[in-house]
Design a protein around this motif. Structure first.
Motif, short mmCIF file in Angstrom:
data_model
loop_
_atom_site.label_atom_id
_atom_site.label_comp_id
_atom_site.label_asym_id
_atom_site.label_seq_id
_atom_site.Cartn_x
_atom_site.Cartn_y
_atom_site.Cartn_z
N UNK A 117 0.81 -1.22 0.00
CA UNK A 117 0.00 0.00 0.00
C UNK A 117 0.85 1.28 0.00
N UNK A 118 2.16 1.13 -0.06
CA UNK A 118 3.04 2.29 -0.14
C UNK A 118 3.14 2.77 -1.59
N UNK A 119 3.16 4.08 -1.77
CA UNK A 119 3.28 4.64 -3.12
C UNK A 119 4.53 4.12 -3.81
N UNK A 120 4.38 3.74 -5.05
CA UNK A 120 5.45 3.32 -5.96
C UNK A 120 6.08 1.98 -5.59
N UNK A 121 5.49 1.25 -4.64
CA UNK A 121 6.01 -0.07 -4.35
C UNK A 121 5.44 -1.07 -5.36
N UNK A 122 6.30 -1.85 -5.96
CA UNK A 122 5.89 -2.93 -6.85
C UNK A 122 7.00 -3.97 -6.88
N UNK A 123 6.62 -5.22 -6.89
CA UNK A 123 7.63 -6.27 -7.01
C UNK A 123 8.06 -6.35 -8.47
#
Length: 118
Positions: free
Chosen positions: A59-65
């Motif tokens: 749910x943090x902005x710009x976090x993506x695996x």
């Protein structure tokens, strides 16, 4: 006041993510549940589930695996959904589904309080 367009955006986002992160020809399950103190909208998929890091940071902005990225996810979707839910005094729940200690999918739930006066 409830912002219907924002709630629709949150719902569309979690359904879209479930479609994007599931294998072809797998089942998605939508659930709408009214409980004593809350209303839940859940989307369950049969994909790879969330990594431990994603469960903490999704749910943090710009976090993506990186391994999950397919060119259309930039780490904003669940951050936006989380913001919408907080604005409506609710919350977003992310969880993996397991069977015999193996992840068999993920569930994302929008949880709205029923005792809140808008």
């Amino acid at each position: 006041m409830i912002d219907g367009k924002a709630i629709q955006k949150a719902f569309q986002n979690i359904v879209s993510n479930a479609v994007d992160f599931s294998e072809e020809y797998t089942e998605l399950k939508l659930q709408f549940q009214k409980h004593i103190s809350e209303y839940r909208i859940s989307v369950t998929d049969s994909g790879k589930g969330f990594s431990e890091e994603s469960l903490k940071r999704a749910t943090q902005k710009f976090y993506s695996e990186n391994k999950a990225r397919n060119g259309t996810h930039y780490g904003l979707g669940l951050a936006i959904v989380n913001k919408i839910m907080r604005e409506h005094f609710g919350f977003l729940r992310l969880e993996n589904l397991e069977e015999n200690n193996k992840i068999i999918g993920a569930r994302v739930t929008l949880v709205f309080p029923l005792d809140r006066k808008f």
